[in-house]
Design an enzyme around this catalytic site. Structure first.
Site, PDB file in Angstrom:
ATOM      1  N   ASN A 147       0.808  -1.228   0.000  1.00  0.00           N
ATOM      2  CA  ASN A 147       0.000   0.000   0.000  1.00  0.00           C
ATOM      3  C   ASN A 147       0.838   1.275   0.000  1.00  0.00           C
ATOM      4  O   ASN A 147       0.393   2.311  -0.502  1.00  0.00           O
ATOM      5  CB  ASN A 147      -0.946   0.013   1.206  1.00  0.00           C
ATOM      6  CG  ASN A 147      -2.316  -0.519   0.814  1.00  0.00           C
ATOM      7  OD1 ASN A 147      -2.672  -0.523  -0.368  1.00  0.00           O
ATOM      8  ND2 ASN A 147      -3.081  -0.974   1.791  1.00  0.00           N
ATOM      9  N   PHE A 405      -2.145  -8.152   4.347  1.00  0.00           N
ATOM     10  CA  PHE A 405      -0.730  -7.763   4.438  1.00  0.00           C
ATOM     11  C   PHE A 405      -0.436  -6.437   3.732  1.00  0.00           C
ATOM     12  O   PHE A 405       0.634  -6.277   3.125  1.00  0.00           O
ATOM     13  CB  PHE A 405       0.202  -8.862   3.886  1.00  0.00           C
ATOM     14  CG  PHE A 405      -0.341 -10.257   3.987  1.00  0.00           C
ATOM     15  CD1 PHE A 405      -0.755 -10.767   5.210  1.00  0.00           C
ATOM     16  CD2 PHE A 405      -0.474 -11.056   2.865  1.00  0.00           C
ATOM     17  CE1 PHE A 405      -1.278 -12.042   5.315  1.00  0.00           C
ATOM     18  CE2 PHE A 405      -0.997 -12.333   2.955  1.00  0.00           C
ATOM     19  CZ  PHE A 405      -1.404 -12.830   4.185  1.00  0.00           C
ATOM     20  N   CYS A 406      -1.372  -5.498   3.796  1.00  0.00           N
ATOM     21  CA  CYS A 406      -1.188  -4.193   3.128  1.00  0.00           C
ATOM     22  C   CYS A 406      -0.950  -4.362   1.639  1.00  0.00           C
ATOM     23  O   CYS A 406      -0.248  -3.557   1.023  1.00  0.00           O
ATOM     24  CB  CYS A 406      -0.021  -3.395   3.720  1.00  0.00           C
ATOM     25  SG  CYS A 406      -0.207  -2.997   5.440  1.00  0.00           S
ATOM     26  N   ASN A 407      -1.470  -5.438   1.066  1.00  0.00           N
ATOM     27  CA  ASN A 407      -1.236  -5.711  -0.349  1.00  0.00           C
ATOM     28  C   ASN A 407      -2.579  -6.079  -0.988  1.00  0.00           C
ATOM     29  O   ASN A 407      -2.804  -7.232  -1.362  1.00  0.00           O
ATOM     30  CB  ASN A 407      -0.222  -6.857  -0.470  1.00  0.00           C
ATOM     31  CG  ASN A 407       0.397  -6.939  -1.850  1.00  0.00           C
ATOM     32  OD1 ASN A 407      -0.321  -6.812  -2.846  1.00  0.00           O
ATOM     33  ND2 ASN A 407       1.697  -7.125  -1.927  1.00  0.00           N
TER      34      ASN A 407
END
Ligand code: PLP
Length: 482
Positions: A147, A405-407
């Site tokens: 992100n 996972f911020c993805n």
């Protein structure tokens, strides 16, 4: 290593270890790391912890902390913005660490500078907020970016640049290169165009080709290579590949200290950036009444305020620790253990033959790193809630990571979600949490479970995780809190 397995079935463990060594003979050359684990990282086994979140954060060796504490207790360090003796003592060590960062990554000081930041995200923001995007420029990025790389699109759009995402393709979650090169050809070399991708995805572990860097640069693009998930277990040699901007976080490489990252940038690429403000430390002179300022050259122009001067020397200590262990040895070990883990997980079957796990990413160690993301399914194909899996793992003292996972891009691809599916959720007046989003999608979106291996991982760690997976066989899929 055996101390951590004392509660395990010793015979089963011994057989598995023997089989592993037979299948992965290259592991033999990494056995010194078992000794290191038993000394420098013994707190893991003392506490019975199975740590499998190295992509979240690395672990420090005890000696790193001791050396750092000795440095702090035997010297007096002042704010480096002066030229008194205590200030000069800080400056000397911080500059020495800066040089060592370049040396560690084999980056010529004629070509590159190392800018200390808070973490990889703040390194990325330095680029995003200052990159000269204009109407006509392009920002291209892969779906599987973190992100903090995705966030740069907001700067790009605000300045009228075109933003293009290059999709990852299931099941391996690699990029369709034809799509990438189409996009690179679209960039007008008369404008500033930026390509951003992770050297290793923090979602799937995929390692994208580093050859894209030169290919993009040859077409007039600047390249931001996100090395945050790659650098902890892979050699990043900036004499062989020359990305323009390389963000990373040091705690991911060696655990201590937290709160420091770097933007390693080519000097020419740095000169392109237009900082949106100035701060203490970033200027040669500034005036209130003259209403002007001159930005300092190179790293000084990008380090806002006082740098983290007491912790920066610990970056050099950490990097020297990695050098002494040997990044190639770490890499070899992590790849052997990852290979075994993948093979074992894929082979796990319920009594009716249905697979227990679905791996998101490559099933072999070819072109991937030691980050493995999966979901668990019961014998009827029902999905185990990733939050329930985490609860069960917690009860076994296994530290793994769940969620997206911020993805988010990679997560959308594994769930086959389109822009039309997702856009309606981003026009709410009220903020939505990840949990609310998962509920609202009513089974169409889910998080996943990630394990990631690193410097101090032993065979016993991955064995214990596989044993944990095996304990789920033939259990019905559980809702949360069951
Ligand atoms: C690939 C990648 N990029 C960027 C980041 C951001 O790092 P930080 O949170 O330290 O800023 C991470 C963190 O996990 C990452 O894995």
């Amino acid at each position: 290593m055996l101390s951590s397995t004392s509660t395990l079935d010793a015979a089963d463990f011994a057989a598995a270890y023997h089989d592993f060594r037979h299948r992965y003979p290259a592991f033999d050359a990494t056995l010194a790391l078992d000794d290191l684990r038993a000394t420098e990282y013994r707190r893991l086994d003392d506490q019975g912890q199975v740590y499998l979140d190295y992509t979240g954060g690395g672990l420090y060796a005890e000696s790193q902390v001791r050396q750092h504490m000795e440095l702090l207790t035997h010297h007096v360090f002042g704010n480096p913005h002066s030229s008194n003796p205590t200030s000069l003592a800080s400056t000397r060590l911080d500059e020495q660490a800066r040089h060592y960062v370049l040396e560690y990554f084999n980056a010529s000081p004629d070509e590159y500078v190392a800018i200390f930041t808070m973490n990889a995200s703040s390194a990325l923001k330095l680029v995003g907020e200052a990159y000269p995007f204009v109407p006509g420029s392009r920002y291209a990025l892969t779906f599987d970016n973190h992100n903090s790389v995705n966030g740069i699109r907001e700067f790009a759009r605000a300045r009228g640049a075109a933003v293009t995402y290059i999709p990852v393709v299931p099941p391996d979650l690699r990029i369709d290169e034809a799509r990438l090169f189409e996009e690179l050809e679209r960039g007008d070399p008369g404008y500033n165009n930026l390509l951003a991708y992770p050297a290793q995805s923090n979602f799937s572990g995929v390692q994208h080709p580093l050859a894209w860097i030169e290919a993009a640069q040859a077409r007039g693009w600047d390249v931001l290579l996100d090395a945050a998930a790659f650098a902890p277990t892979n050699r990043l040699d900036l004499s062989r590949i020359q990305p323009d901007y390389v963000p990373l976080s040091f705690y991911k490489l060696f655990g201590h200290p937290t709160g420091i990252g770097a933007l390693i940038a080519r000097k020419a690429a740095l000169r392109k950036l237009h900082r949106p403000w100035f701060a203490g430390g970033t200027i040669t002179i500034a005036s209130v009444q003259g209403d002007g300022y001159y930005l300092a050259d190179n790293e000084a122009g990008f380090e806002d305020g006082t740098i983290n001067y007491l912790n920066i020397p610990a970056v050099e200590i950490g990097l020297r620790h990695l050098s002494a262990v040997g990044i190639d040895v770490i890499h070899e070990r992590v790849m052997c253990l990852t290979g075994w883990l993948l093979e074992e997980m894929v082979a796990l079957r319920h009594s009716n033959g249905a697979p227990l796990v679905r791996v998101y990413g490559p099933l072999t160690t070819e072109g991937r790193g030691g980050t493995v993301t999966v979901n668990f399914y019961d014998d009827q194909g029902g999905l185990y809630d990733f939050r329930w899996i985490e609860q069960q793992a917690n009860a076994e003292n296994i530290s793994l990571r769940t969620g997206c996972f911020c993805n988010p891009g990679a997560g959308e691809v594994i769930n086959a979600l389109s822009a039309a599916d997702l856009a309606p959720y981003f026009h709410n007046a009220d903020r939505m949490t990840f949990e609310q989003f998962i509920e609202a999608m009513d089974g169409r979106a889910t998080g996943a479970v990630r394990v990631s291996l690193g410097l101090a991982t032993t065979f016993a760690d991955v064995y214990r995780f596989v044993r944990f997976c095996r304990s789920l066989l033939d259990q019905p899929a559980h809702p949360l809190h069951a």
